[in-house]
Scaffold this active site. Sequence first.
Site, PDB file in Angstrom:
ATOM      1  N   ASN A 122      -5.916  -1.395   6.729  1.00  0.00           N
ATOM      2  CA  ASN A 122      -6.173  -1.512   8.166  1.00  0.00           C
ATOM      3  C   ASN A 122      -7.493  -0.856   8.557  1.00  0.00           C
ATOM      4  O   ASN A 122      -8.168  -1.269   9.489  1.00  0.00           O
ATOM      5  CB  ASN A 122      -5.027  -0.902   8.971  1.00  0.00           C
ATOM      6  CG  ASN A 122      -3.821  -1.822   8.967  1.00  0.00           C
ATOM      7  OD1 ASN A 122      -3.945  -3.017   8.719  1.00  0.00           O
ATOM      8  ND2 ASN A 122      -2.646  -1.268   9.220  1.00  0.00           N
TER       9      ASN A 122
ATOM     10  N   GLU B  15       0.864  -1.181   0.000  1.00  0.00           N
ATOM     11  CA  GLU B  15       0.000   0.000   0.000  1.00  0.00           C
ATOM     12  C   GLU B  15       0.903   1.235   0.000  1.00  0.00           C
ATOM     13  O   GLU B  15       1.678   1.426   0.946  1.00  0.00           O
ATOM     14  CB  GLU B  15      -0.851  -0.071   1.276  1.00  0.00           C
ATOM     15  CG  GLU B  15      -1.975   0.911   1.356  1.00  0.00           C
ATOM     16  CD  GLU B  15      -2.847   0.658   2.605  1.00  0.00           C
ATOM     17  OE1 GLU B  15      -2.385  -0.008   3.560  1.00  0.00           O
ATOM     18  OE2 GLU B  15      -3.982   1.147   2.625  1.00  0.00           O
TER      19      GLU B  15
END
Length: 729
Positions: free
Chosen positions: A510, A472
């Site tokens: 997340n 990411e």
Amino acid sequence: MSDFTSVTDADGVAVITWDVPGKSMNVMSMEAFNLLDRLVDAALADPAVKGVVITSAKKDFAGGMDLNVIARMREGGAQALFDGLMGMHGVLRKIERAGMDPKTLKGGKPIVAALPGTALGIGLELPLACHRIIAADNPKAKIGLPEILVGIFPGGGGTTRLARKMGAMMAAPFLLEGKLSDPKAAKAAGLIDDVVAPEDLLAKAKEWVLSAKDADLVKPWDAKGYKMPGGAPYHPAGFMTFVGANAMVMGKTMGVYPAAKALLSAVYEGALVPFDTALKIEARWFTNLLLNPSSTAMIRSLFINKEALEKGANRPKVPDQSVKKLGVIGAGMMGAGIAYVSANAGIEVVLIDAAQEAADRGKAHSADLLDKGMKRGKVTPEKKAEMLGRITATTDYAALAGCDLIVEAVFEDPKVKAEVTAKVEAVVGPDCIFATNTSTLPITGLAKASQRPEQFIGIHFFSPVDKMNLVEIIRGKATGDRAVAKALDFVRQIRKTPIVVNDARFFYANRCIIPYINEGIRMVAEGVEPVFIENAAKLVGMPLGPLQLVDETSIDLGVKIAKATKAATGEAYPDGAVDEVLFAMAGEGRLGRKANAGFYAYDVSGKREGLWEGLAAHWPVADAQSPLTDVEHRLLMIQALEAVRALEQGVLTDIREGDVGAILGWGFAPWSGGPFSWLDIIGAARAVEICDALTARHGDRFAAPELLREMAAKGESFYGRFAPAAKAA
Ligand code: NAD
């Protein structure tokens, strides 16, 4: 230039060569298939031709069908799709029968496939229709039928032919798991017939063509008295195989992957009828599958869009930024993994830690992984030495001179990170890009410690680094295009898949996974039977239930994140009920797998044994349990809504990244193609209905975002509205 050319030499062998212009790997298109058909017709009709060799001018035979073609095939609807497939079967069947008399099975022309290297998908289905398959001894080559991995099954006759050639049991790993083999292993398994020295490939193929007898051309299933190896379904042994296979598939897929079911049905039903009818059944199931939205979504996310992202779909237009010398600061779990994957990609690495011992330990992680590779025969001692030679483990920041990228992976503490940033910038050149691997701290804040915030970026790896394929990339407010390009080029070098997101609390992955874990824990507090929670998660296609997942990532990390989130959100903090459970578990030292105790119980060797029986004493199981769909919807919707909010708030700028990132990053129900694809499958209107019902029962965290309501009102889909180009896929 065309995809196939045919040349007949003096000894009467027509060599049909596959060589797709302008591509390094052959992939099959419909046009190419039609051309192959014409060339085969011509060879069969030409009295001067004694037989045919089908080969490739490239180092490999073929990578498979162009999946974009498969994606497009479904546009004409079921009948056109079925007719197209039957046309393909017709051509392959013509190759298999090769002009022989259907009664006497005599008079056919031998056709052999000569594979110089990798042969996948249709690249093996075409050879399977030939009379013999000869491969060059090329240990790097991969031979197999990997279709199941992108949500389809071999639909070019591979399913029917392999099941009949090997029997359902022996064919299972190749069809159901997409197992790939090198040529020698493929021969040992009976996938191919012969392995020869690469320089002899063509000569051996021609030799076989010229010496083949009529009987050599008859496939077992075309010969009188054919019986399926291992037994057809009504044979006692065959019965056992099919019952077992069915149970195994259901156990592994929880019934959510339509491809595995369709494949098994094609093999089972096909085994009960003559070969040509079996092909028809295969085509019917393949049609059924291609029209299933799950296969559409899986191909789109796991193949087409994943590849587009890897090729730089969202890369700013700046010159090549490939990394030559990488500095990794912090040789802990993450830093050591980042050093390994980078050195493995040929990048020189300086691995720094505060103590030499820690730096050495970080480098030793690479040695361990390489030793494991050597045990499996995948790594040579020379490769190990070369790889380790690329990693310098030191405490000396001066060694970073000449680095063009730094990845910082020190403790998750802004003060420590700021100190490291200043120390690094004092020794590296002015063009060096600085990346942080933080998992929670906003990039924009960390960039304040940098003299060059436009060269400061987040590169967030997932653990374990050598196994997890998503990276990411996070753009801070000041991050410039060159830093983004550098991060993307680095991810390409280490052969992982990137997504680029904007800076916000928990970034993207997340942000979605934490609510999933929290929802599971919340249910424990409510008295939902823990086994029910875990199984409901599996039944919607999540690889790990939320309680197992938090055990894996550790409960104290959960506590740390909860405390930090509470500090940041203050009064509005919504997860008090979750924290009660989490803090109680941590208080009892049940920190998850690493402590051999968590929501699950573990034996002394660390093997997971089942949910911890003590849970019920703390959080009694309620007499009345929720319906299964309620639990399933809660677990899936809580993630999908977070993805939608990330899009609404501009954290995600491309839904393709949202879908690919969700599957690769945390295993979001791969059958669905990702959260946006899932919402498209059920439709925005139905999604809003589910949200309204969940909100009424469980609270505002399920409130449908404005964007979703608007889309429901307008009858829009995510791919229709946000990715028109990807819609066709
Ligand atoms: P870790 O504790 O295993 O490793 C950190 C390393 O940094 C230690 O070896 C420590 O000695 C070293 N270090 C600390 N201060 C230093 C300094 N001033 N100079 C040089 N070295 C120093 O931690 P980790 O799990 O590898 O995590 C590192 C970073 O990666 C954190 O920011 C974390 O949030 C992030 N991250 C972790 C995970 C994960 O699953 N563990 C996933 C993604 C990102």
